[in-house]
Every structure is written in C-alpha cells, then in structure tokens.
Write a protein that holds these residues in place. Structure first.
Motif, PDB file in Angstrom:
ATOM      1  N   GLY A   3      31.142  32.687  39.605  1.00 53.56           N
ATOM      2  CA  GLY A   3      31.682  33.001  38.284  1.00 53.56           C
ATOM      3  C   GLY A   3      32.125  34.438  38.136  1.00 53.56           C
ATOM      4  N   ASN A   4      32.338  35.124  39.279  1.00 53.36           N
ATOM      5  CA  ASN A   4      32.761  36.533  39.248  1.00 53.36           C
ATOM      6  C   ASN A   4      31.767  37.407  38.485  1.00 53.36           C
ATOM      7  OD1 ASN A   4      35.052  36.053  40.757  1.00 53.36           O
ATOM      8  ND2 ASN A   4      36.395  35.842  38.968  1.00 53.36           N
ATOM      9  N   VAL A   5      30.492  37.181  38.738  1.00 52.00           N
ATOM     10  CA  VAL A   5      29.425  37.929  38.087  1.00 52.00           C
ATOM     11  C   VAL A   5      28.722  38.802  39.118  1.00 52.00           C
ATOM     12  CG1 VAL A   5      27.243  37.758  36.825  1.00 52.00           C
ATOM     13  CG2 VAL A   5      29.094  36.131  36.352  1.00 52.00           C
ATOM     14  N   GLY A   6      28.484  40.055  38.767  1.00 51.81           N
ATOM     15  CA  GLY A   6      27.789  40.961  39.672  1.00 51.81           C
ATOM     16  C   GLY A   6      26.293  40.933  39.456  1.00 51.81           C
ATOM     17  N   ASP A   7      25.618  41.899  40.042  1.00 48.22           N
ATOM     18  CA  ASP A   7      24.166  42.028  39.891  1.00 48.22           C
ATOM     19  C   ASP A   7      23.786  42.834  38.654  1.00 48.22           C
ATOM     20  OD1 ASP A   7      23.935  40.639  42.236  1.00 48.22           O
ATOM     21  OD2 ASP A   7      23.299  42.334  43.459  1.00 48.22           O
ATOM     22  N   VAL A   8      24.794  43.412  37.993  1.00 47.22           N
ATOM     23  CA  VAL A   8      24.568  44.250  36.811  1.00 47.22           C
ATOM     24  C   VAL A   8      25.160  43.573  35.584  1.00 47.22           C
ATOM     25  CG1 VAL A   8      25.064  46.491  35.740  1.00 47.22           C
ATOM     26  CG2 VAL A   8      24.643  46.352  38.210  1.00 47.22           C
ATOM     27  N   ASP A   9      24.451  43.666  34.474  1.00 51.62           N
ATOM     28  CA  ASP A   9      24.982  43.227  33.180  1.00 51.62           C
ATOM     29  C   ASP A   9      26.093  44.211  32.813  1.00 51.62           C
ATOM     30  OD1 ASP A   9      25.537  42.658  30.530  1.00 51.62           O
ATOM     31  OD2 ASP A   9      23.616  43.397  29.783  1.00 51.62           O
ATOM     32  N   PHE A  10      27.313  43.843  33.162  1.00 51.01           N
ATOM     33  CA  PHE A  10      28.437  44.772  33.048  1.00 51.01           C
ATOM     34  C   PHE A  10      28.653  45.241  31.615  1.00 51.01           C
ATOM     35  CE2 PHE A  10      32.952  45.684  32.411  1.00 51.01           C
ATOM     36  CZ  PHE A  10      33.168  46.635  33.405  1.00 51.01           C
TER      37      PHE A  10
ATOM     38  N   ARG B  81      28.438  56.454  33.139  1.00 47.90           N
ATOM     39  CA  ARG B  81      29.607  57.344  33.169  1.00 47.90           C
ATOM     40  C   ARG B  81      30.722  56.722  34.003  1.00 47.90           C
ATOM     41  NH1 ARG B  81      31.293  61.555  36.666  1.00 47.90           N
ATOM     42  NH2 ARG B  81      29.353  61.455  37.876  1.00 47.90           N
ATOM     43  N   LEU B  82      30.330  56.128  35.130  1.00 41.90           N
ATOM     44  CA  LEU B  82      31.261  55.444  36.027  1.00 41.90           C
ATOM     45  C   LEU B  82      30.632  54.114  36.400  1.00 41.90           C
ATOM     46  CD1 LEU B  82      32.062  58.411  38.459  1.00 41.90           C
ATOM     47  CD2 LEU B  82      33.713  57.363  36.889  1.00 41.90           C
ATOM     48  N   ILE B  83      31.467  53.080  36.547  1.00 41.85           N
ATOM     49  CA  ILE B  83      30.949  51.773  36.933  1.00 41.85           C
ATOM     50  C   ILE B  83      32.023  50.994  37.687  1.00 41.85           C
ATOM     51  CG2 ILE B  83      31.619  50.663  34.760  1.00 41.85           C
ATOM     52  CD1 ILE B  83      29.011  49.012  34.941  1.00 41.85           C
ATOM     53  N   THR B  84      31.593  50.218  38.688  1.00 43.15           N
ATOM     54  CA  THR B  84      32.540  49.365  39.411  1.00 43.15           C
ATOM     55  C   THR B  84      32.615  48.002  38.736  1.00 43.15           C
ATOM     56  OG1 THR B  84      30.791  48.605  40.916  1.00 43.15           O
ATOM     57  CG2 THR B  84      32.132  50.474  41.637  1.00 43.15           C
ATOM     58  N   PRO B  85      33.821  47.475  38.566  1.00 40.07           N
ATOM     59  CA  PRO B  85      33.955  46.114  38.035  1.00 40.07           C
ATOM     60  C   PRO B  85      33.695  45.093  39.139  1.00 40.07           C
ATOM     61  CG  PRO B  85      36.123  47.003  38.533  1.00 40.07           C
ATOM     62  CD  PRO B  85      35.127  48.107  38.824  1.00 40.07           C
ATOM     63  N   VAL B  86      33.417  43.865  38.738  1.00 41.31           N
ATOM     64  CA  VAL B  86      33.290  42.744  39.672  1.00 41.31           C
ATOM     65  C   VAL B  86      34.143  41.601  39.133  1.00 41.31           C
ATOM     66  CG1 VAL B  86      31.733  41.045  40.714  1.00 41.31           C
ATOM     67  CG2 VAL B  86      30.924  43.377  40.306  1.00 41.31           C
ATOM     68  N   PRO B  87      35.197  41.221  39.864  1.00 42.02           N
ATOM     69  CA  PRO B  87      35.674  41.790  41.132  1.00 42.02           C
ATOM     70  C   PRO B  87      36.526  43.036  40.894  1.00 42.02           C
ATOM     71  CG  PRO B  87      37.062  39.949  40.480  1.00 42.02           C
ATOM     72  CD  PRO B  87      35.970  40.033  39.442  1.00 42.02           C
ATOM     73  N   GLY B  88      37.031  43.597  41.990  1.00 38.85           N
ATOM     74  CA  GLY B  88      37.946  44.727  41.914  1.00 38.85           C
ATOM     75  C   GLY B  88      37.320  46.081  42.122  1.00 38.85           C
ATOM     76  N   GLY B  89      36.038  46.100  42.461  1.00 39.77           N
ATOM     77  CA  GLY B  89      35.362  47.371  42.700  1.00 39.77           C
ATOM     78  C   GLY B  89      35.038  47.561  44.167  1.00 39.77           C
ATOM     79  N   VAL B  90      33.840  47.127  44.556  1.00 43.27           N
ATOM     80  CA  VAL B  90      33.374  47.328  45.935  1.00 43.27           C
ATOM     81  C   VAL B  90      34.088  46.420  46.926  1.00 43.27           C
ATOM     82  CG1 VAL B  90      31.355  47.135  47.434  1.00 43.27           C
ATOM     83  CG2 VAL B  90      31.123  48.156  45.161  1.00 43.27           C
ATOM     84  N   GLY B  91      34.365  45.173  46.530  1.00 48.55           N
ATOM     85  CA  GLY B  91      34.928  44.189  47.449  1.00 48.55           C
ATOM     86  C   GLY B  91      36.172  44.629  48.198  1.00 48.55           C
TER      87      GLY B  91
END
Length: 292
Positions: A242-249, A257-267
């Motif tokens: 479901g395109n959900v990360g390990d963090v409650d985005f 201050r900075l955050i990676t989206p899921v998807p489109g961040g680390v992947g």
C-alpha cells in the motif's frame, strides 16, 4: 499549537530527483568507459524463483541499466534451486571477465543459505555491498562497495546538507544489508548511533532523543509521529504493502525538519547507487586489465 510541534511542515527529501542526477553522471561515466575501452559495464542479476515483487524489482533495475548504458545479463533460476547450485552460479559469474558486477535479488527462499550465496560473490564484483568483505570495508572506512540502500541514504543526507557530527542517530532495524551497515556509515560521520529493534524496551524514549531517525524494520507505521523529536531528520527506508513506510508520515510531517516520502525517497537512490557502483567496478577491472 503545541510547543513541541514545528510551525513549518518538513521539507521532503526528493530521492527521485537526486537519483536522476546520479543516473546522468553514471551514464556519462559508462559512455566514457565504453569509448575508452570498447567494453560496456555489465551487471549480472540473479533471481531465484518468480516472486512477483522480486521480478518487478529486477525488471526495474534492468531498465535503469539500459538507460545508463550498462549491459544487463539476467540469470533466472527455478525456485527449487539448491544452495550449492546457486553458489556455483554466482561463482561462475565471479570468474567471468565480461561481468563487472553481480546482484543476487533477495530474499532467495528459506531453503537456501543466503549468507553462503552472498559469500560466493567476489568482493570486487559485490556492487550490492552484501558480502562480509564489503561490510568490513564499510565498518573500517576501507575501499570497497557500500550496501546500496545505506549508501543511498548517505547520499540523501549529503544532498540536503545534514551535518551528522555530534548528532544522535537512531537506527530502527538491524538487518545485515540495511540496519547494521547504515549505522556504521553514520558512525563514520561522527554521529552517536543507537540501534533499536524488536526487543528494544521503550522505543519511543530513544526516538524522542534522536536528531536523525533511520527506519528500516519493515513494519508499517511502527514509528509514530508523536515520537519524532521536533526538528529531526527522518529517513524512512521501509516499504510495505500500500506504499506505506515504517513511519507515520502524516504524523511526522509536522515535527520533522526533513523527511523522505514513501515511495520516492530512499528507493530510487538504492538503484542509483547500485548502478554507480557497477560502473566503478567496471572501471577498476578494465583499467587493471589494461595495465597488465
């Protein structure tokens, strides 16, 4: 407004845009190497079985190879492949001078000794950074190949000018190819690193002290927004259905201050580092061969 909540939503760390820039640089290096030596960099991908997610990941990597001027050689093995057969396949690719990098798509099946398979990859072709040799090189700051996802995380932190010296970093997860190596890379940048995992008591207390959080545990939204320290940098390396990360985005967005989206961040950065390291491996091997 609560005094613990940021007045400005977190800036998104755009892994897609950074991966595009890294990919362009990698393609230019590949083209120059091919022009100079007459040989294109070659990445061999090995897939055991037909797990749909793994098939998709390998297809993505092969498509990115084509765009970067890297030859992709795919080896598809049946799900019933034994450890011995897989080790033999990886050993043969390690000995093949036309192959410069090797990627074993994991997981490989519970009946296979995955560590034995990884160790069959020659260190100078371990462009996914999965061998013990690569982990040792990462840990001691020696030349070698980093694990691709941790390497991509470090590139993101650098791109957004995150100064790690003296900062408290909490890594949630301790896998051999993500949690453990990213901690080593953070430590090498003078961060104070705490590893947390499924048996950590009071995870929230550790997270609330963290200047940098790396979520790499594979449990959807395990890390709640309220546990993020205001002004922290949040790297979500989890990817769940479901395109959900390990963090409650949504919860973290108003505090970080900075955050990676899921998807489109680390992947996207994982694949970018894989291809970059494949070209680097080809450069070393072809130049060493020419010097003989």
């Amino acid at each position: 407004m609560s005094p613990t909540t940021s007045t400005v939503p977190a800036q998104l760390m755009d892994g897609t845009a950074l991966a595009r820039r890294v990919g362009e640089e990698t393609a230019a290096r590949a083209a120059e190497l091919t022009r100079r030596t007459g040989a294109a960099p070659c990445l061999a991908t090995v897939l055991v079985g037909e797990d749909p997610a793994s098939v998709t990941y390998v297809r993505m990597k092969r498509n990115r190879c084509a765009k970067a001027g890297i030859v992709s050689r795919h080896v598809a093995l049946p799900a019933a492949t034994t450890t011995e057969e897989l080790v033999a396949t990886l050993g043969a690719l390690s000995e093949d001078p036309t192959v410069h990098g090797i990627l074993l798509q994991h997981p490989v099946g519970e009946h296979i000794d995955e560590r034995a398979a990884f160790e069959a990859i020659a260190p100078h072709k371990d462009v996914d950074g999965v061998t013990l040799s690569s982990f040792a090189a990462m840990s001691f700051g020696r030349p070698g190949f980093v694990s691709c996802t941790p390497g991509g995380i470090m590139r993101l932190l650098d791109a957004y000018d995150v100064d790690l010296a003296g900062k408290r970093a909490v890594v949630v997860g301790r896998s051999a190819i993500l949690g453990k190596p990213v901690g080593m890379l953070l430590l090498a940048r003078d961060a104070t690193v705490t590893y947390c995992h499924s048996r950590t008591a009071d995870l929230s207390a550790h997270l609330r002290e963290a200047d940098v959080v790396v979520a790499a545990v594979g449990r959807p939204e395990l890390i709640r927004g309220e546990d993020i320290k205001p002004g922290a940098v949040v790297i979500d390396a989890g990817y769940n259905p479901g395109n959900v990360g390990d963090v409650d985005f949504d919860g973290a967005l108003s505090r970080a201050r900075l955050i990676t989206p899921v998807p489109g961040g680390v992947g996207p950065m994982t694949i970018a580092v894989l291809l970059e390291q494949t070209v680097a491996a080809a450069e070393r091997q072809l130049e060493a061969r020419a010097a003989r």
